[in-house]
Write a protein that holds these residues in place. Structure first.
Motif, PDB file in Angstrom:
ATOM      1  N   GLN A 152      -6.700   7.153  -4.743  1.00 59.97           N
ATOM      2  CA  GLN A 152      -6.933   8.598  -4.760  1.00 59.97           C
ATOM      3  C   GLN A 152      -7.849   9.026  -3.612  1.00 59.97           C
ATOM      4  N   GLU A 153      -8.876   8.206  -3.352  1.00 64.70           N
ATOM      5  CA  GLU A 153      -9.767   8.517  -2.229  1.00 64.70           C
ATOM      6  C   GLU A 153      -8.993   8.515  -0.912  1.00 64.70           C
TER       7      GLU A 153
ATOM      8  N   LEU B  28      -9.074  -0.974   3.920  1.00 70.68           N
ATOM      9  CA  LEU B  28      -9.346  -2.347   3.476  1.00 70.68           C
ATOM     10  C   LEU B  28      -8.554  -2.589   2.198  1.00 70.68           C
ATOM     11  N   THR B  29      -7.667  -3.585   2.184  1.00 72.33           N
ATOM     12  CA  THR B  29      -6.785  -3.837   1.034  1.00 72.33           C
ATOM     13  C   THR B  29      -7.222  -5.070   0.255  1.00 72.33           C
ATOM     14  N   LYS B  30      -6.707  -5.153  -0.979  1.00 72.44           N
ATOM     15  CA  LYS B  30      -6.933  -6.301  -1.876  1.00 72.44           C
ATOM     16  C   LYS B  30      -8.418  -6.509  -2.173  1.00 72.44           C
ATOM     17  N   VAL B  31      -9.196  -5.429  -2.260  1.00 70.82           N
ATOM     18  CA  VAL B  31     -10.649  -5.551  -2.442  1.00 70.82           C
ATOM     19  C   VAL B  31     -11.025  -6.134  -3.800  1.00 70.82           C
ATOM     20  N   ASP B  32     -10.164  -5.950  -4.810  1.00 77.26           N
ATOM     21  CA  ASP B  32     -10.485  -6.470  -6.138  1.00 77.26           C
ATOM     22  C   ASP B  32     -10.223  -7.959  -6.266  1.00 77.26           C
ATOM     23  N   THR B  33      -9.742  -8.589  -5.193  1.00 78.87           N
ATOM     24  CA  THR B  33      -9.449 -10.035  -5.240  1.00 78.87           C
ATOM     25  C   THR B  33     -10.497 -10.855  -4.503  1.00 78.87           C
TER      26      THR B  33
ATOM     27  N   LEU C  88       0.830  -1.203   0.000  1.00 81.62           N
ATOM     28  CA  LEU C  88       0.000   0.000   0.000  1.00 81.62           C
ATOM     29  C   LEU C  88       0.865   1.255   0.000  1.00 81.62           C
ATOM     30  N   ILE C  89       1.889   1.275   0.843  1.00 81.73           N
ATOM     31  CA  ILE C  89       2.774   2.444   0.901  1.00 81.73           C
ATOM     32  C   ILE C  89       3.470   2.658  -0.434  1.00 81.73           C
TER      33      ILE C  89
ATOM     34  N   ILE D 189      -2.688  -2.987  -6.232  1.00 83.58           N
ATOM     35  CA  ILE D 189      -2.256  -3.477  -7.536  1.00 83.58           C
ATOM     36  C   ILE D 189      -3.044  -2.804  -8.657  1.00 83.58           C
ATOM     37  N   THR D 190      -4.373  -2.710  -8.477  1.00 86.57           N
ATOM     38  CA  THR D 190      -5.207  -2.120  -9.540  1.00 86.57           C
ATOM     39  C   THR D 190      -5.357  -0.607  -9.393  1.00 86.57           C
TER      40      THR D 190
END
Length: 630
Positions: A158-159, A114-119, A19-20, A152-153
């Motif tokens: 930006q938010e 919340l990370t990796k939401v597209d997976t 994320l960083i 990744i995506t």
């Protein structure tokens, strides 16, 4: 906008470092071991350019339980924490411990990322979000914003930046007054430059060329260069991630956990008085002499627990402790800390330092508990009063008070003025003095003089120098002078270089009055010819103590050996004044003729007048001194 530092927290492999990198383009896993193991072991550092081009620092802390102490080392000076949670896994054990640690350290500004939401499946994601909100409902994160991202995506990045921007705009600017202080979190050497340390500047301002003091070793070093976010600057401000290139010190002489400050007065201590909160899940609570790991600043030391006012601190309860340390630390009041069990290593409590340099206490002493409560939740005037009342030296300078409280001097002045008006403190040229401290000094002085008057009932008072020497162990010469000035005419009186209680009077019995009459009659008969003390003492068995009592009252000791009747001495003063006023000067022979006395007697009287600055000798004649030239 204030200088801020952002920290990350969260379970291992939940995507903090990735994320960083998405936010900053900087890889914070820098060592080969970290890359090989796929986890952050040490602290990682980066900087982030916000939409308004303001640059802020980022500390990436390790998530694995074995590296909790490294995680805590990255938190001093943090303004905003990104709690990173994997959308597929939700809150994990290390997430929970990180939340406990952050809450115990007093951090209140959070963003849940919340990370990796597209997976993950959208329905699963919603269930995870619902579970997160439920588990965090009783924590400081209950109302925190939640941002859904995928590094990744690019989803939500930006938010997230916009949210960070908003927090940065609302952050309070730290004061740069007082001594600068930086907890060292990294030490390394740069070829051609030498020793470099990094940390978040907690207090004050540091400038190039400034001297710094290293604690606990107390070595002195100098700032050769300063970088903030990899840019050379002339000074660093509080709240900034800072790198310092240091002169006159090697990498072997400094380590993580050390403290750099511009103050020479930061005290190393073996003990701390603290307020703690014990976590609810700690089954056995915190008991007497438990061995714990103290994480404070960027340091870890072992300590023993001494509960104050209670036998133990139960799970979920708050209380006061004295920590007895196995190594010295250099901290300040109001610093936050974490306590972890010695074994197994789990977080058990945390809180705030109330006294960074206490004495060893008895566990149930009421005065100690009252003082700690005042430090815990007292208003500014109560904190001032507590500090001034309990410090070793009774007088307090404004600068010292501001440094202790971490407050601007201008903020303290109106509070001090009100306390002066209320009679709670006194203002002197030497410093401020709490009314309670003044009363203790008065009691001390009264006790000294009472004992003296009891022993020497016929002496008009204790010699001033003897009185000063009795006070010298607790006061400086300047403080003694101020103290005497305050007490004079209210508690004590001073006459003929002697000090007495204001209501003390010498009283003679019939035998002593007889001795007085013999002494005064002999001196009156002798006229301007002084009599030796030993000859007067021989007149009566009570004469010695009576003569001592009459000194300054009806007789004058011209020297330790020769005595003159005070009434005759006063007449001699008037003769001298008149002679010099009429003739501008007076010789020894003139005075001898005026008093019809011998040369020796005249010399004794005139030399005493010189000593009292009534006359002043110039070559072989005298002129008026400052006490007659009025």
């Amino acid at each position: 906008m204030a200088n801020i530092v952002i920290g990350t927290a969260g379970h291992i492999d939940h995507g903090k470092t990735t994320l960083i990198k998405a936010l900053t383009g900087i890889e914070t896993d820098t060592t080969s071991e970290e890359k090989k193991r796929g986890m952050s072991i040490n602290l990682g550092f980066a900087y982030l350019d916000l939409p308004d081009e303001k640059r802020v620092g980022i500390v990436d802390v390790p998530g694995h339980e074995k590296f909790i102490k490294n995680m805590v080392a990255g938190l001093p000076g943090i303004n905003l924490v990104l709690l990173v949670i994997d959308a597929a896994e939700g809150i994990m054990p290390q997430t929970k411990e990180h939340i406990d640690i952050l809450s115990l350290l007093g951090i209140r500004d959070f963003l849940i990322v919340l990370t990796k939401v597209d997976t993950v499946d959208p329905e699963l994601k919603e269930l995870v979000v619902e579970d997160i909100r439920e588990q965090l409902s009783e924590t400081p994160l209950a109302q925190a914003d939640l941002v859904e991202t995928d590094a990744i995506t690019g989803t939500g990045i930006q938010e997230l930046l916009n949210k960070i921007q908003k927090h940065a705009e609302e952050a309070t600017e730290r004061s740069n007054s007082g001594a600068a202080r930086l907890n060292v979190d990294r030490v390394f050497s740069v070829k051609g430059f030498g020793t470099v340390v990094t940390g978040t500047l907690l207090d004050g301002e540091i400038q190039i060329g400034e001297d710094l003091y290293l604690y606990p070793s107390q070595k002195k070093t100098r700032v050769r260069n300063i970088q903030v976010h990899e840019t050379d600057v002339s000074s660093a401000q509080p709240g900034q991630r800072t790198a310092l290139n240091l002169a006159n010190i090697s990498v072997d002489e400094i380590q993580r956990g050390d403290v750099l400050t511009t103050s020479e007065k930061l005290a190393d201590t073996w003990m701390l008085d603290v307020k703690v909160t014990c976590l609810p899940e700690v089954i056995n609570g915190i008991g007497l002499w438990d061995r714990v790991r103290l994480l404070v600043g960027t340091r870890e030391v072992m300590a023993r627990i001494v509960p104050l006012g209670v036998d133990w601190i139960a799970p979920g309860e708050e209380g006061f402790l004295q920590l007895r340390l196995e190594e010295q630390v250099a901290v300040k009041d109001r610093d936050r800390f974490i306590l972890r069990a010695y074994s197994p290593m789990q977080t058990i409590a945390g809180g705030e330092v109330l006294d960074a340099a206490p004495h060893k206490h008895r566990r149930f002493k009421v005065e100690i508990l009252e003082s700690l409560k005042a430090k815990e939740d007292g208003s500014l005037d109560e904190l001032i009063n507590d500090f001034m009342t309990n410090k070793k030296q009774p007088f307090t300078k404004l600068k010292e008070l501001a440094e202790y409280l971490g407050t601007d001097q201008d903020e303290l002045k109106p509070v001090l003025s009100e306390m002066i008006t209320e009679g709670r403190i006194l203002e002197t040229k030497t410093g401020y003095l709490a009314q309670t401290s003044y009363q203790k000094l008065c009691d001390q002085g009264t006790e000294i003089l009472t004992a003296y008057h009891k022993q020497y009932r016929l002496r008009i008072g204790m010699p001033v120098e003897e009185f000063r020497s009795r006070l010298r162990s607790s006061l400086t010469e300047k403080e003694i002078a101020t103290y005497l000035h305050l007490m004079k005419n209210e508690k004590i009186k001073e006459k003929n270089d002697r000090v007495a209680l204001i209501d003390f009077e010498v009283t003679f019995n019939q035998y002593q009055k007889t001795a007085q009459e013999k002494i005064e009659a002999a001196l009156a008969k002798s006229g301007y010819t002084p009599i030796k003390k030993e000859d007067l003492i021989s007149l009566d068995k009570n004469a010695e103590e009576v003569l001592e009592a009459l000194n300054g009252e009806t007789v004058i000791f011209l020297t330790h050996e020769y005595v003159l009747l005070k009434a005759l001495f006063d007449q001699a003063i008037e003769l001298v004044r008149k002679q010099i006023v009429e003739n501008s000067q007076m010789t020894l022979g003139d005075f001898r003729d005026l008093t019809d006395s011998s040369r020796k007697s005249s010399m004794l009287i005139l030399e005493y007048m010189d000593k009292q600055e009534m006359t002043k000798r110039v070559e072989n004649y005298r002129v008026l001194g400052k006490f007659l030239n009025r």
